[in-house]
Scaffold this active site. Structure first.
Site, PDB file in Angstrom:
ATOM      1  N   GLU A 149       0.815  -1.223   0.000  1.00  0.00           N
ATOM      2  CA  GLU A 149       0.000   0.000   0.000  1.00  0.00           C
ATOM      3  C   GLU A 149       0.848   1.272   0.000  1.00  0.00           C
ATOM      4  O   GLU A 149       0.601   2.186   0.789  1.00  0.00           O
ATOM      5  CB  GLU A 149      -0.965  -0.008   1.196  1.00  0.00           C
ATOM      6  CG  GLU A 149      -1.851  -1.244   1.206  1.00  0.00           C
ATOM      7  CD  GLU A 149      -2.937  -1.216   2.266  1.00  0.00           C
ATOM      8  OE1 GLU A 149      -2.950  -0.286   3.087  1.00  0.00           O
ATOM      9  OE2 GLU A 149      -3.785  -2.129   2.264  1.00  0.00           O
ATOM     10  N   GLU A 264      -5.010 -11.043  -1.536  1.00  0.00           N
ATOM     11  CA  GLU A 264      -5.853 -10.880  -0.333  1.00  0.00           C
ATOM     12  C   GLU A 264      -7.332 -10.949  -0.702  1.00  0.00           C
ATOM     13  O   GLU A 264      -8.164 -10.214  -0.150  1.00  0.00           O
ATOM     14  CB  GLU A 264      -5.561  -9.535   0.362  1.00  0.00           C
ATOM     15  CG  GLU A 264      -4.108  -9.338   0.730  1.00  0.00           C
ATOM     16  CD  GLU A 264      -3.833  -8.049   1.502  1.00  0.00           C
ATOM     17  OE1 GLU A 264      -4.770  -7.451   2.041  1.00  0.00           O
ATOM     18  OE2 GLU A 264      -2.657  -7.642   1.547  1.00  0.00           O
TER      19      GLU A 264
HETATM   20  C1  XIL Z   1      -5.740  -6.861   8.277  1.00  0.00           C
HETATM   21  C2  XIL Z   1      -5.935  -8.128   9.092  1.00  0.00           C
HETATM   22  O1  XIL Z   1      -6.770  -9.010   8.374  1.00  0.00           O
HETATM   23  C3  XIL Z   1      -6.525  -7.814  10.446  1.00  0.00           C
HETATM   24  O2  XIL Z   1      -6.541  -8.997  11.245  1.00  0.00           O
HETATM   25  C4  XIL Z   1      -5.705  -6.738  11.136  1.00  0.00           C
HETATM   26  O3  XIL Z   1      -6.340  -6.373  12.336  1.00  0.00           O
HETATM   27  C5  XIL Z   1      -5.558  -5.526  10.240  1.00  0.00           C
HETATM   28  O4  XIL Z   1      -4.991  -5.921   9.005  1.00  0.00           O
HETATM   29  N1  XIL Z   1      -4.771  -4.891   3.626  1.00  0.00           N
HETATM   30  C6  XIL Z   1      -3.648  -5.570   4.051  1.00  0.00           C
HETATM   31  C7  XIL Z   1      -3.744  -6.496   5.198  1.00  0.00           C
HETATM   32  O5  XIL Z   1      -2.595  -5.484   3.412  1.00  0.00           O
HETATM   33  O6  XIL Z   1      -2.544  -6.600   5.920  1.00  0.00           O
HETATM   34  C8  XIL Z   1      -4.890  -6.135   6.131  1.00  0.00           C
HETATM   35  O7  XIL Z   1      -5.018  -7.171   7.103  1.00  0.00           O
HETATM   36  C9  XIL Z   1      -6.178  -5.948   5.346  1.00  0.00           C
HETATM   37  C10 XIL Z   1      -6.025  -4.857   4.312  1.00  0.00           C
END
Ligand code: XIL
Length: 353
Positions: A149, A264
């Site tokens: 990001e 993701e």
């Molecule tokens: C999220 C996790 O799923 C949660 O458990 C945590 O509290 C916050 O982070 N984009 C990303 C991930 O790159 O690392 C994030 O994961 C979700 C959004």
């Protein structure tokens, strides 16, 4: 189960349509694509069904939070590898490959890291962190989300990067430093730029695709290794998919000799009507459209969902529904029963989609 078969046919039909249009490598027969999921450590420890699902459905495991700075670097001088080590050991014992998430992010930082004030300090901490973490898992974590990001939400020309502590203290070079250090520490690792919001049919997403390509081109021009772009693919059910834009993106990645990975995947269903069966069908169709668009133009190195079961997902808290109903973002329901989305994903995993 008609819904599962229908979803699968939908994915296959989309791939076939891409092939007929003659788009890139889609003319070759589909190949299996490794499938995986992120794994959250507390759930992993307490729920045997979660571990069973990871074992059964996944080729790839991604520690969901345990390689983030917040987990590893709670105390500045001491690295805490307990959670990451446990998930890595589980993956290895079950012959799964691993993705590492993530070496640089503006979020999930411990308080001390947010309070850094000088360029020298930020560079020293970043380099030291990446050397120690990548070296520990050298030859075991095959792929790293080196940066996560880093692209601004709505990038303007000349201003590609998100305002983070890394950008404030190191400027655009934060990305170079991260990739250079990761490559030097494990020259065999696959190094990925991971980001979100590439797939929506809006100008902002097109601008983000362009910035991602520009960053990778610039790294390559400087001789800094980068092997691929990770598309997070948190898909908003109400927004739709830019099929043409994604296919162009895949061809642009090919031209730069870059891989693509889906890193993701889940469906944000907060704006969908309440009926669970209908939501599941819509989610499967959306995933099918998205993967059809990508895979008809370029086979991803992996397709990874951000969890497996609706029982546990960040989508519940981050995108709560107005009716307070549980979100249904993932391929298994809250009782680990397969949903139509799983059939779509398994088609790609088997290579039949
Ligand atoms: C999220 C996790 O799923 C949660 O458990 C945590 O509290 C916050 O982070 N984009 C990303 C991930 O790159 O690392 C994030 O994961 C979700 C959004």
């Amino acid at each position: 189960m008609p819904t599962r078969r229908m979803a699968l046919r939908g994915a296959a039909a989309l791939v076939a349509a891409g092939a007929a249009a003659g788009s890139g490598s889609a003319t070759a027969a589909p190949q299996p694509i490794p499938f995986g999921s992120a794994a959250e450590i507390d759930t992993f420890r307490k729920d045997p069904r979660y571990r069973e699902a990871l074992t059964r459905y996944c080729d790839v495991i991604v520690p969901m939070n345990d390689l983030k700075w917040e987990a590893l670097r709670h105390d500045q001088p001491r690295f805490d590898f307990s959670g990451a080590d446990e998930l890595v050991a589980f993956a290895e014992a079950n012959r799964k490959s691993l993705r590492g998430h993530t070496l640089l992010w503006g979020e999930a930082l411990p308080p001390w890291a947010k309070q850094m004030t000088t360029r020298a300090e930020a560079e020293r901490e970043l380099v030291n962190h990446i050397e120690i973490v990548v070296d520990r898992y050298k030859g075991r974590i095959a792929t790293w989300d080196v940066v996560n990001e880093v692209i601004k939400n709505d990038p303007q020309p000349g201003e590609p990067y998100r305002d983070t502590i890394w950008q404030r203290l190191l400027g655009p070079e934060h990305v170079d430093i991260a990739f250079r250090t990761a490559a030097r520490t494990d020259p065999k690792a696959r190094l990925v730029l991971n980001d979100f919001h590439f797939e929506e049919p809006v100008p902002g997403a097109a601008a983000r695709r362009k910035v991602a390509l520009d960053i990778c081109r610039r790294l390559k021009d400087k001789g800094i290794p980068v092997h691929g772009i990770g598309m997070q693919a948190h898909l908003y059910a109400e927004k739709g998919i830019d099929v043409d834009g994604l296919q162009r993106f895949m061809r642009d990645l090919d031209a730069l000799d870059l891989d693509v990975e889906i890193t993701e995947l889940d469906v944000i269903d907060w704006k969908l009507p309440p009926d669970p069966g209908q939501r599941d069908k819509t989610a499967a169709a959306l995933v099918s459209t998205f993967l059809g668009a990508v895979c008809s133009a370029k086979r991803p190195k992996a397709i990874v969902t951000w969890g497996l079961t609706d029982r546990y997902s960040w989508v519940h808290e981050t995108f709560p529904r107005k009716d307070s109903a549980r979100a249904r973002p993932l391929p298994l329901d809250a009782d680990y029963r397969p949903k139509p989305m799983l059939a779509v994903l398994e088609g790609y995993r088997r290579g039949t989609a």
